[in-house]
Write an enzyme that holds these catalytic residues in place. Structure first.
Site, mmCIF file in Angstrom:
data_model
loop_
_atom_site.group_PDB
_atom_site.id
_atom_site.type_symbol
_atom_site.label_atom_id
_atom_site.label_comp_id
_atom_site.label_asym_id
_atom_site.label_seq_id
_atom_site.Cartn_x
_atom_site.Cartn_y
_atom_site.Cartn_z
ATOM 1 N N GLY A 42 55.337 88.608 108.966
ATOM 2 C CA GLY A 42 54.508 88.948 107.916
ATOM 3 C C GLY A 42 53.205 89.472 108.671
ATOM 4 O O GLY A 42 53.195 90.088 109.634
ATOM 5 N N CYS A 44 50.886 87.731 109.956
ATOM 6 C CA CYS A 44 50.418 86.905 111.467
ATOM 7 C C CYS A 44 50.834 87.826 112.663
ATOM 8 O O CYS A 44 50.301 88.218 113.472
ATOM 9 C CB CYS A 44 50.524 85.393 111.415
ATOM 10 S SG CYS A 44 50.406 84.634 113.065
ATOM 11 N N THR A 145 53.959 84.613 99.910
ATOM 12 C CA THR A 145 53.845 86.138 99.854
ATOM 13 C C THR A 145 52.350 86.607 100.635
ATOM 14 O O THR A 145 52.063 87.712 100.507
ATOM 15 C CB THR A 145 53.765 86.758 98.412
ATOM 16 O OG1 THR A 145 53.113 85.858 97.669
ATOM 17 C CG2 THR A 145 55.125 86.782 98.073
ATOM 18 N N SER A 147 48.612 87.227 101.852
ATOM 19 C CA SER A 147 47.403 87.713 101.407
ATOM 20 C C SER A 147 47.088 89.276 101.674
ATOM 21 O O SER A 147 47.778 89.611 102.711
ATOM 22 C CB SER A 147 46.173 86.876 101.914
ATOM 23 O OG SER A 147 46.482 86.956 103.543
ATOM 24 N N ILE A 186 37.813 87.094 111.305
ATOM 25 C CA ILE A 186 38.147 88.374 111.809
ATOM 26 C C ILE A 186 37.325 89.635 112.029
ATOM 27 O O ILE A 186 37.413 90.199 113.139
ATOM 28 C CB ILE A 186 39.086 89.317 110.446
ATOM 29 C CG1 ILE A 186 40.082 88.400 110.291
ATOM 30 C CG2 ILE A 186 39.536 90.506 110.674
ATOM 31 C CD1 ILE A 186 41.064 88.607 108.697
ATOM 32 N N VAL A 239 26.148 95.848 102.783
ATOM 33 C CA VAL A 239 26.308 97.163 102.621
ATOM 34 C C VAL A 239 26.308 97.776 101.247
ATOM 35 O O VAL A 239 27.314 97.132 100.539
ATOM 36 C CB VAL A 239 27.580 97.793 103.486
ATOM 37 C CG1 VAL A 239 27.761 99.248 103.335
ATOM 38 C CG2 VAL A 239 27.345 97.684 105.103
ATOM 39 N N GLY A 272 36.991 89.740 103.792
ATOM 40 C CA GLY A 272 37.873 88.316 103.511
ATOM 41 C C GLY A 272 39.238 88.740 102.982
ATOM 42 O O GLY A 272 39.475 90.133 102.856
ATOM 43 N N HIS A 322 49.071 78.308 111.235
ATOM 44 C CA HIS A 322 49.535 77.197 111.503
ATOM 45 C C HIS A 322 49.524 76.440 110.156
ATOM 46 O O HIS A 322 50.285 75.349 109.880
ATOM 47 C CB HIS A 322 48.899 76.445 112.566
ATOM 48 C CG HIS A 322 47.276 76.580 112.733
ATOM 49 N ND1 HIS A 322 46.668 77.748 112.943
ATOM 50 C CD2 HIS A 322 46.337 75.715 112.579
ATOM 51 C CE1 HIS A 322 45.396 77.641 112.950
ATOM 52 N NE2 HIS A 322 45.303 76.449 112.650
ATOM 53 N N HIS A 445 40.204 66.846 137.686
ATOM 54 C CA HIS A 445 38.998 67.540 138.414
ATOM 55 C C HIS A 445 39.476 68.625 139.299
ATOM 56 O O HIS A 445 40.399 68.618 140.072
ATOM 57 C CB HIS A 445 38.011 66.671 138.893
ATOM 58 C CG HIS A 445 36.904 67.281 139.399
ATOM 59 N ND1 HIS A 445 35.930 67.646 138.862
ATOM 60 C CD2 HIS A 445 36.619 67.479 140.664
ATOM 61 C CE1 HIS A 445 34.866 68.340 139.665
ATOM 62 N NE2 HIS A 445 35.436 68.167 141.056
HETATM 63 P P1 FAD Z 1 51.677 86.401 105.378
HETATM 64 O O1 FAD Z 1 51.874 86.145 106.743
HETATM 65 O O2 FAD Z 1 50.952 87.325 104.770
HETATM 66 O O3 FAD Z 1 53.197 86.882 104.908
HETATM 67 C C1 FAD Z 1 53.724 87.297 103.638
HETATM 68 C C2 FAD Z 1 54.823 87.942 103.724
HETATM 69 O O4 FAD Z 1 55.281 88.085 102.287
HETATM 70 C C3 FAD Z 1 54.648 89.469 104.322
HETATM 71 O O5 FAD Z 1 55.372 89.571 105.280
HETATM 72 C C4 FAD Z 1 54.666 90.299 103.010
HETATM 73 O O6 FAD Z 1 55.324 91.570 103.069
HETATM 74 C C5 FAD Z 1 56.060 89.605 102.110
HETATM 75 N N1 FAD Z 1 56.042 89.783 100.773
HETATM 76 C C6 FAD Z 1 54.865 89.891 99.835
HETATM 77 N N2 FAD Z 1 55.412 90.093 98.509
HETATM 78 C C7 FAD Z 1 56.536 90.158 98.618
HETATM 79 C C8 FAD Z 1 57.573 90.270 97.622
HETATM 80 N N3 FAD Z 1 57.411 90.729 96.261
HETATM 81 N N4 FAD Z 1 58.889 90.552 97.905
HETATM 82 C C9 FAD Z 1 59.274 90.150 99.350
HETATM 83 N N5 FAD Z 1 58.391 89.956 100.421
HETATM 84 C C10 FAD Z 1 56.875 89.756 99.921
HETATM 85 N N6 FAD Z 1 45.705 83.053 111.427
HETATM 86 C C11 FAD Z 1 45.610 82.169 112.684
HETATM 87 O O7 FAD Z 1 46.025 80.971 112.500
HETATM 88 N N7 FAD Z 1 45.145 82.361 114.029
HETATM 89 C C12 FAD Z 1 44.807 83.747 114.192
HETATM 90 O O8 FAD Z 1 44.390 84.002 115.083
HETATM 91 C C13 FAD Z 1 44.568 84.777 112.975
HETATM 92 N N8 FAD Z 1 44.205 85.744 113.322
HETATM 93 C C14 FAD Z 1 44.332 86.892 111.990
HETATM 94 C C15 FAD Z 1 43.892 88.249 112.214
HETATM 95 C C16 FAD Z 1 43.732 89.022 111.613
HETATM 96 C C17 FAD Z 1 43.366 90.610 111.753
HETATM 97 C C18 FAD Z 1 44.436 88.466 110.010
HETATM 98 C C19 FAD Z 1 44.502 89.725 109.054
HETATM 99 C C20 FAD Z 1 44.827 87.324 109.813
HETATM 100 C C21 FAD Z 1 44.742 86.473 111.017
HETATM 101 N N9 FAD Z 1 45.205 85.108 110.727
HETATM 102 C C22 FAD Z 1 45.286 84.385 111.740
HETATM 103 C C23 FAD Z 1 45.691 84.531 109.532
HETATM 104 C C24 FAD Z 1 47.222 84.622 109.445
HETATM 105 O O9 FAD Z 1 47.478 85.868 109.729
HETATM 106 C C25 FAD Z 1 47.436 84.205 107.866
HETATM 107 O O10 FAD Z 1 46.987 83.001 107.640
HETATM 108 C C26 FAD Z 1 48.984 84.042 107.908
HETATM 109 O O11 FAD Z 1 49.708 85.176 108.261
HETATM 110 C C27 FAD Z 1 49.529 83.481 106.565
HETATM 111 O O12 FAD Z 1 50.699 83.208 106.446
HETATM 112 P P2 FAD Z 1 51.835 83.606 105.103
HETATM 113 O O13 FAD Z 1 53.518 83.321 105.293
HETATM 114 O O14 FAD Z 1 51.280 82.730 104.299
HETATM 115 O O15 FAD Z 1 51.732 85.029 104.705
#
Ligand code: FAD
Length: 472
Positions: A42, A44, A145, A147, A186, A239, A272, A322, A445
């Site tokens: 995903g 992350c 899925t 963000s 970010i 902006v 965001g 997490h 320490h």
């Molecule tokens: P995602 O990781 O977004 O995974 C969703 C998956 O669903 C994706 O692979 C997508 O392709 C898939 N998908 C979507 N629609 C469909 C569909 N219709 N069919 C099949 N598959 C689908 N969080 C932290 O805790 N620590 C950090 O240091 C951190 N750094 C970040 C840095 C950046 C630049 C960004 C953008 C985010 C960061 N985050 C961080 C946030 C973190 O990445 C997200 O909170 C986390 O990935 C959310 O997990 P998720 O499983 O909900 O979704």
């Protein structure tokens, strides 16, 4: 079109929410299928936490080179090879995602690469990567899925000089001037990374504070440290438009009643993220979500439709890896009849800035807004031996507690390894330690954790390396 056997669980999306839920379900003994339209891991693993932290590690090394004279190491200059930086990042991402793929396989979770949408109750239609249409059915379906980047609300936002965080992780050359729009986690992380890489960096933030949801006192100390490093901030600013001029971006900025123009090489949109429900056909089942697309769930992470659950970035709340993983585990365990839960008061928040900033529990602003009585105690890394040896002693630790010192309400750390140190406070808060109990734990320490101990001891007037201070 092919039919598939009915599973106990199908997870849509293989980010840290989805793949963790799938593995936990397999551990419990469910038959599980996971459907991912792009890459396992995903946001992350592929374009979020892991690649940013790979670049952050590079930026930290650059800073170490810059400050090496302090340690008596005189280097005759250094060069940043962005191609090698990107290769290294790609290698780390690949290693991690391959690891997750093999974990799924080892747990007998079947992975389908394809795009899923709801077809009927308990039924999904999946267009596979090869273009086949498949039907998959399950007793339970978890939507994970994630963000996507929110659009920049400015004219010219679709120009090629405007990038999002994914674009910022792919830049082959270091921009001379990067304009970062948005001082959330970010934006702040990428501003620090590119400043370390040598870019001039200007940050524009709509709100009066950077990291608006984090403790303002500590966040403003971070802002000062970033300003010392040469980053410019325009708060209460926005902006309004971007134009492309001679291959560069000219951004019109409104700030303090004035409008001015900044010319830069690239505008980073870090305004965001929004839930990703595109193409899921939620309407077919009547799965409820708000205007922005956040899916409504109950305490079981069940949506308005029985048997369909949602976790992670696609539901309201913290957008953190997490948290997504914890929600995935709890959703599966609740399907299994267990009464586990995610304690939303104990979510560590990490900012990989220079210096690091980490928080758990309530901020001072939240306590004031919620009319909760508190007292605050502080300590400073400049009184910490380990931080001094690291030449990384600019930072503060702020602990908030109930006036009777029976409850730790919040801990906010700005300083070296803050994002690792916070785990100690998480354990203390989870264990419901009183201030006296927390203060009585011995630390080695010289360690950074001694600075945390001193902030806690300071409530009791027993901190040795902190001058006596007035308590609020
Ligand atoms: P995602 O990781 O977004 O995974 C969703 C998956 O669903 C994706 O692979 C997508 O392709 C898939 N998908 C979507 N629609 C469909 C569909 N219709 N069919 C099949 N598959 C689908 N969080 C932290 O805790 N620590 C950090 O240091 C951190 N750094 C970040 C840095 C950046 C630049 C960004 C953008 C985010 C960061 N985050 C961080 C946030 C973190 O990445 C997200 O909170 C986390 O990935 C959310 O997990 P998720 O499983 O909900 O979704």
């Amino acid at each position: 079109m092919s039919e598939n056997n009915k599973q106990d669980l199908i997870v849509i999306g293989a980010g840290p929410g989805g793949y963790v839920a799938a593995i936990r379900a397999a551990q419990i003994g469910m038959t599980v299928r996971i459907i991912e339209k792009e890459t396992i891991g995903g946001t992350c693993l592929n374009v979020g936490c892991i690649p940013t932290k790979a670049l952050y590690a590079n930026a930290g090394t650059v800073n170490t080179f810059r400050n090496s004279a302090y340690h008596g190491i005189i280097s005759s200059g250094f060069e940043l090879d962005m191609k090698a930086v990107l290769r290294n990042k790609k290698k780390i991402v690949k290693q991690f995602t391959l690891g997750v793929k093999s974990l799924l396989k080892a747990n007998k979770v079947k992975t389908v690469i394809g795009t899923a949408k709801f077809f009927g109750l308990s039924e999904l239609e999946v267009e596979t990567a090869e273009g086949r249409i498949e039907r998959h059915t399950a007793d339970h379906i978890i939507i994970a899925t994630g963000s996507k980047s929110a659009a920049l609300p400015a004219n010219g936002a679709d120009l090629d000089v405007v990038i999002n965080s994914t674009g910022a992780l792919e830049l082959e050359t270091v921009p001379e001037h990067m304009l970062v729009v948005g001082a959330g986690v970010i934006g702040i992380e990428l501003a620090g990374i590119y400043r370390s890489f040598g870019s001039k960096v200007t940050v524009i933030e709509f709100m009066p504070n950077i990291l608006p949801n984090m403790d303002h006192e500590v966040a403003s100390k971070l802002q000062k440290e970033m300003e010392k490093a040469g980053i410019r901030f325009f708060l209460d600013s926005k902006v309004v438009s971007i134009e492309k001029k001679d291959g560069r971006a000219a951004a019109k900025i409104e700030s303090g009643g004035q409008t001015f123009e900044e010319t830069c090489d690239v505008v980073l949109n870090a305004t965001g993220r929004l839930p990703n429900i595109d193409g899921l056909n939620l309407e077919a089942l009547g799965i409820q979500h708000d205007r922005q697309g956040f899916i409504a769930v109950d305490e079981n992470y069940e949506t308005s439709v029985k048997g369909v659950y949602a976790i992670g970035d696609v539901i309201p709340g913290f957008m953190l890896a997490h948290v997504a993983s914890a929600e995935g585990i709890v959703a599966v365990e609740r399907i299994n009849g267990q009464d586990s839960e995610v304690d939303m008061n104990l979510i560590p928040q990490s900012v990989f800035s220079f210096p690091e900033f980490s928080s758990i529990g309530k901020t001072e602003e939240e306590l004031i807004a919620q009319n909760i009585d508190y007292i605050a105690s502080r300590s400073y890394f400049r009184g910490n031996g380990k931080a001094l040896t690291m030449h990384d002693a600019e930072g503060i630790i702020k602990v908030l507690a109930s006036p009777d010192l029976q409850t730790i309400l919040g801990v906010h750390i700005l300083g070296p390894h803050a994002n690792d140190l916070i785990a100690e406070s998480a354990a203390a808060m989870y264990s419901m330690l009183t201030i006296e109990e927390y203060a009585s734990i011995m630390r080695g320490h010289p360690t950074l954790s001694e600075a945390l101990a001193e902030a806690v001891e300071n409530f009791l007037g027993t901190a040795i390396h902190v001058p006596p201070q007035r308590k609020k």
